[in-house]
Design a protein around this motif. Sequence first.
Motif, PDB file in Angstrom:
ATOM      1  N   ALA A   1       0.859  -1.160  -0.203  1.00  0.00           N
ATOM      2  CA  ALA A   1       0.067   0.035  -0.109  1.00  0.00           C
ATOM      3  C   ALA A   1       0.901   1.241  -0.035  1.00  0.00           C
ATOM      4  O   ALA A   1       0.487   2.147  -0.834  1.00  0.00           O
ATOM      5  CB  ALA A   1      -1.009   0.001   1.191  1.00  0.00           C
ATOM      6  N   VAL A   2       1.916   1.309   0.734  1.00  0.00           N
ATOM      7  CA  VAL A   2       2.767   2.482   0.744  1.00  0.00           C
ATOM      8  C   VAL A   2       3.589   2.752  -0.478  1.00  0.00           C
ATOM      9  O   VAL A   2       3.667   3.963  -0.992  1.00  0.00           O
ATOM     10  CB  VAL A   2       3.632   2.036   1.829  1.00  0.00           C
ATOM     11  N   LEU A   3       4.074   1.759  -1.156  1.00  0.00           N
ATOM     12  CA  LEU A   3       4.558   1.811  -2.427  1.00  0.00           C
ATOM     13  C   LEU A   3       3.735   2.257  -3.503  1.00  0.00           C
ATOM     14  O   LEU A   3       3.934   2.994  -4.535  1.00  0.00           O
ATOM     15  CB  LEU A   3       5.560   0.570  -2.718  1.00  0.00           C
ATOM     16  N   GLY A   4       2.221   1.674  -3.337  1.00  0.00           N
ATOM     17  CA  GLY A   4       1.316   2.076  -4.308  1.00  0.00           C
ATOM     18  C   GLY A   4       1.023   3.305  -4.132  1.00  0.00           C
ATOM     19  O   GLY A   4       0.714   4.264  -5.051  1.00  0.00           O
ATOM     20  N   GLY A   5       0.946   4.139  -2.955  1.00  0.00           N
ATOM     21  CA  GLY A   5       0.659   5.398  -2.681  1.00  0.00           C
ATOM     22  C   GLY A   5       1.774   6.253  -3.059  1.00  0.00           C
ATOM     23  O   GLY A   5       1.567   7.378  -3.905  1.00  0.00           O
ATOM     24  N   LEU A   6       3.142   5.948  -2.877  1.00  0.00           N
ATOM     25  CA  LEU A   6       4.040   6.718  -3.474  1.00  0.00           C
ATOM     26  C   LEU A   6       4.101   6.617  -5.119  1.00  0.00           C
ATOM     27  O   LEU A   6       4.422   7.694  -5.708  1.00  0.00           O
ATOM     28  CB  LEU A   6       5.533   6.011  -3.080  1.00  0.00           C
TER      29      LEU A   6
END
Length: 110
Positions: free
Chosen positions: A39-44
């Motif tokens: 989720a964090v990498l998708g948000g970035l």
Amino acid sequence: MIGVIALAVGVVLGLWLDPTVPDWVQPYLPIAVVAALDAVLGGLRARLDGIFDAKVFVVSFVSNVLVAALIVLLGDELGVGGQLSTAVVVVFGIRIFGNASAIRRHLFKA
């Protein structure tokens, strides 16, 4: 900047307090971390693409972690927890590497 400060404070508190993970949570924690990392990498990636939405990020983060934990819980109940854990890690791993590749292409124009 607030996120970086919060991360630093969290790391310092974690090292200082030395928390322990309850035994019943231990099988689910690695899967939850992989889901959260996705989720964090998708948000970035979304941020770099200019389409980031905080609501979508929070819902994605929470739902990824919950769904991954529920899949592992179901696997434990069925007696195939290890196999479903591996499946979850593979799926999120593919997504993480896809997002990492898109971030790399965006940052380095390659």
